[in-house]
Design an enzyme around this catalytic site. Sequence first.
Site, short mmCIF file in Angstrom:
data_model
loop_
_atom_site.label_atom_id
_atom_site.label_comp_id
_atom_site.label_asym_id
_atom_site.label_seq_id
_atom_site.Cartn_x
_atom_site.Cartn_y
_atom_site.Cartn_z
N ILE A 81 20.64 -12.11 19.49
CA ILE A 81 19.66 -11.70 18.47
C ILE A 81 19.53 -12.77 17.40
O ILE A 81 18.44 -13.07 16.92
CB ILE A 81 20.08 -10.36 17.83
CG1 ILE A 81 20.22 -9.28 18.90
CG2 ILE A 81 19.06 -9.92 16.78
CD1 ILE A 81 20.81 -7.99 18.39
N GLU A 82 20.65 -13.36 17.03
CA GLU A 82 20.66 -14.34 15.93
C GLU A 82 19.97 -15.64 16.31
O GLU A 82 19.21 -16.21 15.52
CB GLU A 82 22.10 -14.63 15.50
CG GLU A 82 22.78 -13.49 14.76
CD GLU A 82 22.16 -13.24 13.39
OE1 GLU A 82 21.65 -14.20 12.78
OE2 GLU A 82 22.17 -12.08 12.94
N SER A 83 20.23 -16.15 17.51
CA SER A 83 19.80 -17.53 17.80
C SER A 83 19.29 -17.77 19.21
O SER A 83 18.96 -18.90 19.56
CB SER A 83 20.97 -18.48 17.56
OG SER A 83 21.99 -18.23 18.52
#
Length: 377
Positions: A169-171
Amino acid sequence: MVTITTRNIVFFMIILKSLIIQSLSKPFIEHKNVINFHKNINHQKLYNNINHQKLYNNINNIHVEKLWIRMLENKKKIRKRSFSKKRNHIVYTNIDFKDLKFRLNILNQKSQIKILNYNSLVHASIESYLRMSNYIEKIISLSYFYFPMFEEKLKKFHLPKELKYLAIIESNLNPFATSKVGAQGIWQFMPETGKIYDLNIIHNVYDDRNDPVKSTEAACRYLKFLYKKIGNWELVLAAYNAGPGTVDKILQRYQNNKKDFWSLLEFFPKETQNYIPKFIAINYVMNYYKEHNIASIYHKYKYKYKDTVLIPIKEKISLKILSFYINIPYKDLIFLNPQYLVDYIPFDNGKFFIRLPKNKIILLKKKNIFLLRKKES
């Protein structure tokens, strides 16, 4: 009279030929200058010049990002030709809510965080991911390299292993990912938070936030801190996205003693409202992608995390030169060492390390270069 006319024609033809040659030569000369300019960018004199060094760093940063994006492209094209020949390959992007509830319940029973529950937002988020099958295929491929290391670090800090999906989700598992507000790396640390967790930055040269191993350890320490402070995994994830201060203010303002994320949903920023549904969705997709007829069209990455080792460097070295010496593709060397923002690695009494496949250590010893001793990763 005929002789004069003939001479005029010949003279005219010579002038015309000269103009044509000149017009054709100009683009070639200009193109040649451009090529020479890029050759000069790597020249040591330019690297040592402060003004040119900024330009050198910018070009290398762009080059590194493109290398990461294109790293698996060739493999994708090779596999995609054979993959497209398969009959009746249809990705099932929809799922009945009863089936989805049943599968999420199975995941939740196995989970340590017990937040993988069904609702309409989660359902919509799952089907959104299923419509991005090409994206999921690439994530699956990258996960073969990163997830064993994530799981090792999460176990070390006694954290639930499904937290590894946060990095997607982050990267999108891209160690070079940079947000609009300046968060960096696979776990998207801001400079200030990264500094608290020992992620060092040397401007335009080196960034620990890009280091998958160091940033994963930092993320584990941060998540452990958040859970100790908040004690609820849904709100811990919300705090990871929006910041612990935002969660504190919402809890204090609305006096929610149950610490229930879903009852406070409307008070969170829009991005955070979608963050927990996305986390549950990516848990589902990464466990049930085969049931939706999604299969990785990429080969597994040829190196495994457990088959690599950190080596301290003992002098300033170019990654391009090192790739030549030990016969490893330059793009692979960058993939294993995304913390270096430029081609040249500085030397600081063994402070800097490089990650290499273990089978390349023999070549280092034979050539007697850049080797002090192994370091446990």
